[in-house]
Design a protein around this motif. Structure first.
Motif, PDB file in Angstrom:
ATOM      1  N   VAL A  18      29.572 -30.189  50.327  1.00 43.86           N
ATOM      2  CA  VAL A  18      28.370 -29.383  50.093  1.00 43.86           C
ATOM      3  C   VAL A  18      28.497 -28.750  48.719  1.00 43.86           C
ATOM      4  O   VAL A  18      29.599 -28.640  48.174  1.00 43.86           O
ATOM      5  CB  VAL A  18      28.193 -28.263  51.154  1.00 43.86           C
ATOM      6  CG1 VAL A  18      27.806 -28.851  52.487  1.00 43.86           C
ATOM      7  CG2 VAL A  18      29.447 -27.415  51.274  1.00 43.86           C
ATOM      8  N   TYR A  19      27.348 -28.330  48.159  1.00 46.13           N
ATOM      9  CA  TYR A  19      27.332 -27.823  46.791  1.00 46.13           C
ATOM     10  C   TYR A  19      28.377 -26.727  46.576  1.00 46.13           C
ATOM     11  O   TYR A  19      29.116 -26.735  45.597  1.00 46.13           O
ATOM     12  CB  TYR A  19      25.938 -27.327  46.410  1.00 46.13           C
ATOM     13  CG  TYR A  19      25.889 -26.850  44.986  1.00 46.13           C
ATOM     14  CD1 TYR A  19      25.882 -27.763  43.938  1.00 46.13           C
ATOM     15  CD2 TYR A  19      25.908 -25.495  44.688  1.00 46.13           C
ATOM     16  CE1 TYR A  19      25.876 -27.336  42.627  1.00 46.13           C
ATOM     17  CE2 TYR A  19      25.903 -25.057  43.373  1.00 46.13           C
ATOM     18  CZ  TYR A  19      25.889 -25.977  42.349  1.00 46.13           C
ATOM     19  OH  TYR A  19      25.897 -25.554  41.053  1.00 46.13           O
ATOM     20  N   THR A  66      34.260 -26.078  44.013  1.00 47.19           N
ATOM     21  CA  THR A  66      35.596 -25.656  43.562  1.00 47.19           C
ATOM     22  C   THR A  66      36.662 -26.550  44.206  1.00 47.19           C
ATOM     23  O   THR A  66      37.583 -26.992  43.529  1.00 47.19           O
ATOM     24  CB  THR A  66      35.841 -24.172  43.922  1.00 47.19           C
ATOM     25  OG1 THR A  66      34.829 -23.392  43.277  1.00 47.19           O
ATOM     26  CG2 THR A  66      37.200 -23.707  43.454  1.00 47.19           C
ATOM     27  N   LEU A  67      36.480 -26.841  45.504  1.00 42.23           N
ATOM     28  CA  LEU A  67      37.448 -27.724  46.183  1.00 42.23           C
ATOM     29  C   LEU A  67      37.410 -29.109  45.557  1.00 42.23           C
ATOM     30  O   LEU A  67      38.434 -29.763  45.378  1.00 42.23           O
ATOM     31  CB  LEU A  67      37.131 -27.828  47.687  1.00 42.23           C
ATOM     32  CG  LEU A  67      37.265 -26.554  48.517  1.00 42.23           C
ATOM     33  CD1 LEU A  67      37.033 -26.853  49.994  1.00 42.23           C
ATOM     34  CD2 LEU A  67      38.640 -25.932  48.323  1.00 42.23           C
ATOM     35  N   LYS A  68      36.194 -29.577  45.227  1.00 39.78           N
ATOM     36  CA  LYS A  68      36.038 -30.917  44.660  1.00 39.78           C
ATOM     37  C   LYS A  68      36.724 -31.010  43.298  1.00 39.78           C
ATOM     38  O   LYS A  68      37.457 -31.957  43.016  1.00 39.78           O
ATOM     39  CB  LYS A  68      34.547 -31.232  44.531  1.00 39.78           C
ATOM     40  CG  LYS A  68      34.242 -32.697  44.434  1.00 39.78           C
ATOM     41  CD  LYS A  68      32.752 -32.944  44.428  1.00 39.78           C
ATOM     42  CE  LYS A  68      32.216 -33.248  45.803  1.00 39.78           C
ATOM     43  NZ  LYS A  68      30.777 -33.599  45.779  1.00 39.78           N
ATOM     44  N   LEU A 126      36.866 -18.678  44.377  1.00 36.83           N
ATOM     45  CA  LEU A 126      35.493 -18.405  43.967  1.00 36.83           C
ATOM     46  C   LEU A 126      34.724 -19.711  44.044  1.00 36.83           C
ATOM     47  O   LEU A 126      35.201 -20.744  43.592  1.00 36.83           O
ATOM     48  CB  LEU A 126      35.481 -17.835  42.534  1.00 36.83           C
ATOM     49  CG  LEU A 126      34.167 -17.217  42.079  1.00 36.83           C
ATOM     50  CD1 LEU A 126      33.836 -15.973  42.891  1.00 36.83           C
ATOM     51  CD2 LEU A 126      34.222 -16.862  40.603  1.00 36.83           C
ATOM     52  N   LYS A 127      33.494 -19.664  44.614  1.00 38.64           N
ATOM     53  CA  LYS A 127      32.733 -20.898  44.822  1.00 38.64           C
ATOM     54  C   LYS A 127      32.225 -21.496  43.506  1.00 38.64           C
ATOM     55  O   LYS A 127      31.848 -22.659  43.462  1.00 38.64           O
ATOM     56  CB  LYS A 127      31.572 -20.641  45.775  1.00 38.64           C
ATOM     57  CG  LYS A 127      30.539 -19.718  45.192  1.00 38.64           C
ATOM     58  CD  LYS A 127      29.512 -19.272  46.222  1.00 38.64           C
ATOM     59  CE  LYS A 127      28.575 -18.276  45.578  1.00 38.64           C
ATOM     60  NZ  LYS A 127      27.847 -17.455  46.505  1.00 38.64           N
ATOM     61  N   LEU A 128      32.179 -20.686  42.433  1.00 41.02           N
ATOM     62  CA  LEU A 128      31.747 -21.207  41.130  1.00 41.02           C
ATOM     63  C   LEU A 128      32.953 -21.859  40.466  1.00 41.02           C
ATOM     64  O   LEU A 128      33.847 -21.180  39.971  1.00 41.02           O
ATOM     65  CB  LEU A 128      31.189 -20.089  40.260  1.00 41.02           C
ATOM     66  CG  LEU A 128      30.084 -19.252  40.908  1.00 41.02           C
ATOM     67  CD1 LEU A 128      29.630 -18.153  39.974  1.00 41.02           C
ATOM     68  CD2 LEU A 128      28.902 -20.146  41.302  1.00 41.02           C
TER      69      LEU A 128
END
Ligand code: NAG
Ligand code: NAG
Ligand code: NAG
Length: 311
Positions: A128-129, A133-135, A240-242
């Motif tokens: 998911v968008y 960060t994980l990607k 952080l998701k960004l």
């Protein structure tokens, strides 16, 4: 009388001080409980690309974030700027970064695509968008484990046009080997606190008023060593998701500064109108649909060797 007043003032000050201390500590522990550090070894690789970086290591590896639906965009990238190529004697390779899907149909299709093209890096996290960060960290982990020999790495997206030829030329000219990071520099950005905004970040996710210097996530380039350095410190950075800000936090901890690749602007996160001569002298441009990617790339290929007016 005066001394009683003074004593009252003194006691009030002590109480006020204690309250301040109590609240600040309470806030701090609350923040520490709520945020969580990035987990380095999370998930296992579902797909690994076919490359042995110890043999003939690539000069430049492009890591392209992509989602399952973007089958056509991946196909177009493979046939345009992402095609395996040699520029000025330097090998360039492109890989796609994907998460996992709950749909067995989609998973099967991705596994098939990975077998066919051998250019997909996939891990077991929900695609998911806000898992970008994980990607991105999966790509950095992959470089760290499987391809630390790459001289440079670029992280970019599947709606970007990348001028591999010019990028390679500029990297060679820059002649840097370690602790090098470049892209569209954001030196003075701050969190968006408006809940309506797509990029809203709460004070619990990020309590400070400023972001560290970071490069726009649409496209940034770093020397190969930076991957392992970022991977090493990532576990001690609050998640952080960004993804671009997260990488910026890692770089700040590593005391790695950002640098311009050229005195002219070469990264265009806001997009740019096409002209052959203009695109010959840019590195990356955002908001390019697959069909346009084909046209632009063809125009650039056809114009190799042609002169453009000096600026
Ligand atoms: C999965 O694929 C099969 C056969 O291709 C199809 O019949 C089925 O509807 C698909 N399921 C979903 C959830 O898309
Ligand atoms: C990101 O992936 C993890 C692991 O699969 C999952 O637990 C989490 O819910 C995902 N994040 C979002 C925002 O969906
Ligand atoms: C690149 O830098 C190295 C030292 O870091 C220097 O010895 C070499 O001459 C430089 N090469 C070019 C082409 O500037």
């Amino acid at each position: 009388m005066a001394s009683v007043k003074m004593r009252l003032v003194y006691i009030s000050l002590v109480i006020l001080g204690a309250l301040c201390l109590y609240f600040s500590m309470n806030n701090l522990s609350f923040f520490q409980k709520e945020t969580f550090a990035f987990k380095k070894e999370d998930g296992k690789f579902l797909q690994l690309p076919d490359i042995d970086c110890t043999q003939n290591p690539p000069f430049l590896v492009l890591l392209v974030t992509s989602s399952h639906r973007q089958v056509f965009a991946r196909l177009v990238i493979r046939n345009t700027w992402g095609r395996e190529t040699v520029v000025m004697g330097k090998r360039v390779k492109t890989f796609f970064l994907l998460g996992s899907s709950p749909s067995t149909n989609v998973s099967r299709a991705v596994a098939q695509e990975a077998r066919r093209y051998r250019d997909i890096i996939q891990k077991d996290f929900v695609d998911v968008y806000f898992n970008l960060t994980l990607k991105t960290m999966m790509g950095i982990e992959w470089i760290h484990h499987f391809c630390p020999q790459a001289a440079f790495v670029m992280k970019t997206d599947s709606d970007m046009f990348v001028n591999i030829r010019y990028l390679t030329e500029l990297l060679l000219k820059k002649n840097r080997t370690t602790r090098f990071v470049t892209g569209f520099l954001k030196m003075n950005d701050f969190p968006i606190r408006n809940k309506q905004n797509k990029w809203f970040v709460s004070k619990y996710e990020y309590p400070w008023d400023r972001y560290p210097p970071f490069c726009s996530g649409t496209g940034y380039v770093f020397s190969g060593d930076v991957a392992s350095r970022v991977y090493d410190v990532a576990g001690s950075i609050p998640f952080l998701k960004l993804e671009d800000v997260f990488v910026g936090l890692c770089l700040a901890k590593l005391k790695i500064g950002l640098e311009e690749l050229h005195s002219r602007q070469t990264f265009f996160p806001q997009g740019l109108d096409f002209s052959t001569c203009r695109f010959k002298r840019i590195v990356a441009c955002h908001f390019i649909q697959p069909q346009k990617m084909l046209t632009y790339w063809q125009a650039l290929e056809n114009s190799v060797g042609e002169e453009c007016p000096a600026e």
